[in-house]
Write an enzyme that holds these catalytic residues in place. Structure first.
Site, PDB file in Angstrom:
ATOM      1  N   ASP A  18     -60.917 -81.847  30.830  1.00 10.86           N
ATOM      2  CA  ASP A  18     -60.692 -80.618  30.055  1.00 10.86           C
ATOM      3  C   ASP A  18     -61.760 -80.479  28.961  1.00 10.86           C
ATOM      4  O   ASP A  18     -61.438 -80.473  27.783  1.00 10.86           O
ATOM      5  CB  ASP A  18     -59.274 -80.617  29.449  1.00 10.86           C
ATOM      6  CG  ASP A  18     -59.044 -81.759  28.473  1.00 10.86           C
ATOM      7  OD1 ASP A  18     -59.757 -82.791  28.562  1.00 10.86           O
ATOM      8  OD2 ASP A  18     -58.169 -81.629  27.597  1.00 10.86           O
ATOM      9  N   ASP A  54     -64.935 -85.194  26.551  1.00 10.44           N
ATOM     10  CA  ASP A  54     -65.084 -85.015  28.004  1.00 10.44           C
ATOM     11  C   ASP A  54     -66.552 -84.770  28.344  1.00 10.44           C
ATOM     12  O   ASP A  54     -67.043 -85.219  29.392  1.00 10.44           O
ATOM     13  CB  ASP A  54     -64.273 -83.814  28.499  1.00 10.44           C
ATOM     14  CG  ASP A  54     -62.793 -83.941  28.210  1.00 10.44           C
ATOM     15  OD1 ASP A  54     -62.410 -83.667  27.056  1.00 10.44           O
ATOM     16  OD2 ASP A  54     -62.031 -84.318  29.117  1.00 10.44           O
ATOM     17  N   ASN A  82     -57.536 -79.349  26.150  1.00 15.72           N
ATOM     18  CA  ASN A  82     -58.058 -79.185  24.789  1.00 15.72           C
ATOM     19  C   ASN A  82     -58.127 -77.711  24.417  1.00 15.72           C
ATOM     20  O   ASN A  82     -57.869 -77.325  23.270  1.00 15.72           O
ATOM     21  CB  ASN A  82     -59.458 -79.785  24.684  1.00 15.72           C
ATOM     22  CG  ASN A  82     -59.446 -81.300  24.675  1.00 15.72           C
ATOM     23  OD1 ASN A  82     -58.572 -81.902  24.050  1.00 15.72           O
ATOM     24  ND2 ASN A  82     -60.383 -81.911  25.372  1.00 15.72           N
ATOM     25  N   THR A 137     -59.345 -87.303  32.406  1.00 12.18           N
ATOM     26  CA  THR A 137     -59.524 -87.409  30.952  1.00 12.18           C
ATOM     27  C   THR A 137     -58.927 -86.205  30.226  1.00 12.18           C
ATOM     28  O   THR A 137     -59.371 -85.839  29.141  1.00 12.18           O
ATOM     29  CB  THR A 137     -61.020 -87.566  30.582  1.00 12.18           C
ATOM     30  OG1 THR A 137     -61.725 -86.394  31.040  1.00 12.18           O
ATOM     31  CG2 THR A 137     -61.626 -88.808  31.200  1.00 12.18           C
ATOM     32  N   PHE A 166     -52.590 -87.261  22.839  1.00  9.47           N
ATOM     33  CA  PHE A 166     -52.677 -85.851  23.238  1.00  9.47           C
ATOM     34  C   PHE A 166     -52.509 -85.626  24.739  1.00  9.47           C
ATOM     35  O   PHE A 166     -51.708 -84.773  25.148  1.00  9.47           O
ATOM     36  CB  PHE A 166     -54.015 -85.244  22.776  1.00  9.47           C
ATOM     37  CG  PHE A 166     -54.206 -83.822  23.242  1.00  9.47           C
ATOM     38  CD1 PHE A 166     -53.654 -82.769  22.537  1.00  9.47           C
ATOM     39  CD2 PHE A 166     -54.901 -83.535  24.414  1.00  9.47           C
ATOM     40  CE1 PHE A 166     -53.790 -81.459  22.986  1.00  9.47           C
ATOM     41  CE2 PHE A 166     -55.047 -82.236  24.870  1.00  9.47           C
ATOM     42  CZ  PHE A 166     -54.482 -81.196  24.143  1.00  9.47           C
ATOM     43  N   ASN A 167     -53.273 -86.317  25.582  1.00 10.73           N
ATOM     44  CA  ASN A 167     -53.256 -86.005  27.016  1.00 10.73           C
ATOM     45  C   ASN A 167     -51.878 -86.214  27.634  1.00 10.73           C
ATOM     46  O   ASN A 167     -51.471 -85.474  28.531  1.00 10.73           O
ATOM     47  CB  ASN A 167     -54.288 -86.856  27.776  1.00 10.73           C
ATOM     48  CG  ASN A 167     -55.708 -86.434  27.494  1.00 10.73           C
ATOM     49  OD1 ASN A 167     -55.962 -85.304  27.076  1.00 10.73           O
ATOM     50  ND2 ASN A 167     -56.653 -87.355  27.693  1.00 10.73           N
ATOM     51  N   HIS A 194     -63.256 -90.961  22.921  1.00 10.09           N
ATOM     52  CA  HIS A 194     -62.259 -91.411  23.895  1.00 10.09           C
ATOM     53  C   HIS A 194     -62.710 -91.412  25.364  1.00 10.09           C
ATOM     54  O   HIS A 194     -62.657 -92.431  26.054  1.00 10.09           O
ATOM     55  CB  HIS A 194     -61.022 -90.510  23.800  1.00 10.09           C
ATOM     56  CG  HIS A 194     -60.427 -90.408  22.456  1.00 10.09           C
ATOM     57  ND1 HIS A 194     -59.675 -91.409  21.896  1.00 10.09           N
ATOM     58  CD2 HIS A 194     -60.453 -89.411  21.536  1.00 10.09           C
ATOM     59  CE1 HIS A 194     -59.257 -91.041  20.703  1.00 10.09           C
ATOM     60  NE2 HIS A 194     -59.718 -89.838  20.462  1.00 10.09           N
ATOM     61  N   ASP A 195     -63.077 -90.228  25.876  1.00 10.47           N
ATOM     62  CA  ASP A 195     -63.126 -90.052  27.330  1.00 10.47           C
ATOM     63  C   ASP A 195     -64.196 -90.872  28.064  1.00 10.47           C
ATOM     64  O   ASP A 195     -63.934 -91.346  29.178  1.00 10.47           O
ATOM     65  CB  ASP A 195     -63.261 -88.564  27.676  1.00 10.47           C
ATOM     66  CG  ASP A 195     -61.991 -87.796  27.351  1.00 10.47           C
ATOM     67  OD1 ASP A 195     -60.951 -88.447  27.143  1.00 10.47           O
ATOM     68  OD2 ASP A 195     -62.042 -86.562  27.303  1.00 10.47           O
TER      69      ASP A 195
HETATM   70  C1  BDR Z   1     -57.792 -87.143  24.269  1.00  9.44           C
HETATM   71  O1  BDR Z   1     -57.310 -85.869  23.863  1.00  9.44           O
HETATM   72  C2  BDR Z   1     -58.342 -84.922  23.933  1.00  9.44           C
HETATM   73  O2  BDR Z   1     -58.356 -84.120  22.793  1.00  9.44           O
HETATM   74  C3  BDR Z   1     -59.624 -85.681  24.130  1.00  9.44           C
HETATM   75  O3  BDR Z   1     -60.531 -84.944  24.942  1.00  9.44           O
HETATM   76  C4  BDR Z   1     -59.194 -86.942  24.816  1.00  9.44           C
HETATM   77  O4  BDR Z   1     -59.146 -86.775  26.213  1.00  9.44           O
HETATM   78  C5  BDR Z   1     -57.699 -88.095  23.099  1.00  9.44           C
HETATM   79  O5  BDR Z   1     -56.377 -88.206  22.663  1.00  9.44           O
HETATM   80 CA    CA Z   2     -60.230 -84.888  27.335  1.00  9.92          CA
END
Ligand code: BDR
Ligand code: CA
Length: 320
Positions: free
Chosen positions: A14, A19, A41, A124, A165-166, A240-241
């Site tokens: 996303d 990403d 996102n 991701t 979040f994901n 993160h990703d």
């Molecule tokens: C994840 O949430 C999204 O905002 C980022 O792209 C990442 O995949 C981190 O919590």
């Molecule tokens: Ca992401």
């Protein structure tokens, strides 16, 4: 890594600041069969356009398919405060010079898994597309080498105190995916908080130059400018990703433990939490195999952070 060792992977994402960094690493270190986008996102139209723009920037010949625009059941949540209204705030992406390859991203995932056994799937974003592929085709996940996802965490969340979040964005989908018929490697916040970008790293990327390093520097700089608006236990923004992608392409940099992981879909405060069973984890960091023979989920908890940052910079240098 030799070109021959490049793993063949499917990406579900996303984009999204981090990403985008993941996609740079994927183009550099993997044979990517295709990229599927999901609403996350930001809305699906933005994540799809951003994926096409990143492929344009990298002159990367990869099909981009649009997937689900909303979660299975949950109210949609987005994260424009982190990624900007377009999903790529603070960056200077080009206009896409290519069209989306299709609007049936879930069908593309299923077809790809049947065309070739043993692909790694790297999600991701919210896990909506992957869950739908599993629901549409019972054999989908058994065709994969594994799923290596960015999401969750063993020690709390970021969008809520309990949830990352994901997973929070589509907990029902995540609950399905953690029950997949293949190994599921969770690259959660415990792991991704070990790979952070600071001002010195942005300057290093600026020094490399070229479109990929400039993009990643812009992402790091924008996140630094907004850092503090969202909760982490780190001194600078986590990237993160790309960490989930590197866990497939460079597994020697990572350590994990095979142990049950389940997603909380109820709960007033805990919805979207990933519950990692750490009762069976021994002092050596491995779980007793006899007890866990049937378990397919792995908590990936340790990464060599500086080496991961070097790999991201090295990936960028391919476009310098
Ligand atoms: C994840 O949430 C999204 O905002 C980022 O792209 C990442 O995949 C981190 O919590
Ligand atoms: Ca992401």
């Amino acid at each position: 890594m030799t070109e021959a060792a490049r793993p063949r992977i499917l990406i579900d994402c996303d984009p999204g600041h981090d990403d985008a960094i993941m996609l740079v690493c994927a183009a550099a270190y993997a044979d990517v069969v295709g990229v599927v986008t999901v609403g996350g996102n930001v809305a699906l139209e933005h994540t799809t356009r951003n994926a096409l723009a990143i492929a344009t920037l990298l002159d990367w010949d990869v099909p981009v398919h649009a997937g689900a625009d909303r979660p299975l059941l949950a109210e949609q949540v987005t994260a424009p405060e982190v990624h900007g209204e377009s999903g790529m705030g603070g960056t200077t992406l080009p206009e896409p010079d290519r069209e989306v390859a299709g609007y049936d991203g879930i069908g593309f995932l299923i077809e790809s898994a049947h065309a070739e056994e043993g692909l790694w799937l790297v999600p991701t974003g919210p896990l909506t597309n992957v869950a739908l592929a599993m629901r549409c085709d019972r054999s989908f996940s058994s065709r994969l080498a594994g799923i290596c996802l960015m999401g969750g965490g063993a020690e709390g969340g970021n969008i809520t105190s309990a949830a990352e979040f994901n997973v929070f964005a589509d907990p029902e989908a995540a609950a399905i995916v953690f029950g997949a018929d293949c190994p599921v490697r969770m690259c959660g916040l415990d792991l991704t908080h070990q790979v952070t970008g600071d001002a010195a790293y942005a300057a290093r990327l600026r020094g490399i130059g070229g479109p990929a390093a400039t993009l990643v520097a812009e992402v790091v700089e924008d996140e630094l400018a907004n850092f503090g608006r969202y909760a982490t236990n780190t001194e600078s923004p986590p990237l993160h990703d790309p960490v989930a992608l590197l866990a497939v392409t460079h597994p020697h940099l990572f350590a994990g433990t095979v142990t049950p992981i389940e997603v909380e879909t109820g709960g007033h405060l805990s919805r979207g939490a990933t519950v990692v069973d750490r009762r069976l984890v021994t002092a050596q960091g491995t779980a007793p195999g006899a007890t866990l023979a049937e378990v397919r989920t792995e908590w990936v908890h340790t990464v060599d952070g500086p080496a991961a940052l070097d790999l991201i910079a090295d990936a960028c240098a391919r476009w310098a």
